[in-house]
Scaffold this motif. Structure first.
Motif, mmCIF file in Angstrom:
data_model
loop_
_atom_site.group_PDB
_atom_site.id
_atom_site.type_symbol
_atom_site.label_atom_id
_atom_site.label_comp_id
_atom_site.label_asym_id
_atom_site.label_seq_id
_atom_site.Cartn_x
_atom_site.Cartn_y
_atom_site.Cartn_z
ATOM 1 N N VAL A 1 48.747 -1.900 73.683
ATOM 2 C CA VAL A 1 49.884 -1.466 72.879
ATOM 3 C C VAL A 1 51.097 -2.364 73.106
ATOM 4 O O VAL A 1 51.841 -2.646 72.170
ATOM 5 C CB VAL A 1 50.216 0.015 73.186
ATOM 6 N N HIS A 2 51.299 -2.825 74.317
ATOM 7 C CA HIS A 2 52.489 -3.622 74.613
ATOM 8 C C HIS A 2 52.565 -4.903 73.771
ATOM 9 O O HIS A 2 53.581 -5.151 73.110
ATOM 10 C CB HIS A 2 52.568 -3.939 76.108
ATOM 11 N N PRO A 3 51.527 -5.759 73.733
ATOM 12 C CA PRO A 3 51.613 -6.958 72.887
ATOM 13 C C PRO A 3 51.757 -6.614 71.405
ATOM 14 O O PRO A 3 52.439 -7.311 70.662
ATOM 15 C CB PRO A 3 50.318 -7.713 73.138
ATOM 16 N N TYR A 4 51.120 -5.503 70.993
ATOM 17 C CA TYR A 4 51.243 -5.096 69.594
ATOM 18 C C TYR A 4 52.693 -4.728 69.271
ATOM 19 O O TYR A 4 53.225 -5.136 68.236
ATOM 20 C CB TYR A 4 50.316 -3.921 69.276
ATOM 21 N N ASP A 5 53.339 -3.966 70.141
ATOM 22 C CA ASP A 5 54.739 -3.584 69.908
ATOM 23 C C ASP A 5 55.654 -4.813 69.848
ATOM 24 O O ASP A 5 56.540 -4.899 68.994
ATOM 25 C CB ASP A 5 55.228 -2.629 71.002
ATOM 26 N N VAL A 6 55.430 -5.753 70.747
ATOM 27 C CA VAL A 6 56.246 -6.977 70.759
ATOM 28 C C VAL A 6 56.043 -7.757 69.455
ATOM 29 O O VAL A 6 57.004 -8.195 68.816
ATOM 30 C CB VAL A 6 55.906 -7.850 71.984
ATOM 31 N N ALA A 7 54.789 -7.904 69.040
ATOM 32 C CA ALA A 7 54.497 -8.638 67.809
ATOM 33 C C ALA A 7 55.067 -7.919 66.593
ATOM 34 O O ALA A 7 55.592 -8.554 65.675
ATOM 35 C CB ALA A 7 52.989 -8.827 67.651
ATOM 36 N N ALA A 8 54.997 -6.596 66.584
ATOM 37 C CA ALA A 8 55.532 -5.824 65.461
ATOM 38 C C ALA A 8 57.041 -6.008 65.354
ATOM 39 O O ALA A 8 57.587 -6.144 64.252
ATOM 40 C CB ALA A 8 55.175 -4.352 65.613
ATOM 41 N N CYS A 9 57.728 -6.040 66.483
ATOM 42 C CA CYS A 9 59.181 -6.266 66.463
ATOM 43 C C CYS A 9 59.502 -7.650 65.923
ATOM 44 O O CYS A 9 60.442 -7.822 65.136
ATOM 45 C CB CYS A 9 59.766 -6.105 67.859
ATOM 46 N N LEU A 10 58.730 -8.649 66.335
ATOM 47 C CA LEU A 10 58.962 -10.005 65.850
ATOM 48 C C LEU A 10 58.708 -10.108 64.350
ATOM 49 O O LEU A 10 59.470 -10.740 63.628
ATOM 50 C CB LEU A 10 58.078 -10.996 66.600
ATOM 51 N N VAL A 11 57.638 -9.469 63.885
ATOM 52 C CA VAL A 11 57.305 -9.519 62.461
ATOM 53 C C VAL A 11 58.382 -8.834 61.639
ATOM 54 O O VAL A 11 58.851 -9.371 60.632
ATOM 55 C CB VAL A 11 55.913 -8.902 62.201
#
Length: 124
Positions: free
Chosen positions: A34-44
């Motif tokens: 979940v952590h990398p997904y949340d970071v990527a979602a914020c960047l997107v």
């Protein structure tokens, strides 16, 4: 898109943005995935927000330009007529140049004279 459990007990994370799929990896626990997904979602979402703001700025500039041109046309109608005449003359000049070029090209005329024979004395 998101985090999915795999049959092996691991968790797979991916995100899609702009038609592209970005694989974030396979993780041992759901928390790790979940952590990398949340970071990527914020960047997107930040990139999408920046892109929308950029488009809105460009549209605002275009609308301001249109209003300025309308005001100019109302204040100086003769300038608009002169500009149109200038570009019409330029178009006519280009057309005349093309016609002159076409007229200057020699045409190769082929006339059928009748049957000919080519012998060894002919340089062709």
């Amino acid at each position: 898109m998101g985090v999915r459990a795999r049959p092996s007990g691991t968790f797979y994370a991916e995100i899609r943005a702009g038609g592209a799929r970005l694989t974030l990896g396979t993780f041992a626990t759901v928390e790790q995935a979940v952590h990398p997904y949340d970071v990527a979602a914020c960047l997107v979402t930040a990139e999408q927000r920046r892109y929308r703001q950029q488009i809105q700025r460009r549209l605002a500039i275009a609308h301001a330009d249109e209003r300025a041109m309308e005001a100019w046309a109302a204040a100086f109608p003769r300038d608009i007529l002169d500009e149109r005449a200038f570009y019409e003359q330029k178009k006519a000049d280009r057309r005349a140049e093309k016609e002159a070029i076409r007229a200057g090209k020699p045409f190769i005329e082929v006339r059928e004279v009748g049957p000919t024979t080519i012998d060894g004395n002919n340089d062709c």
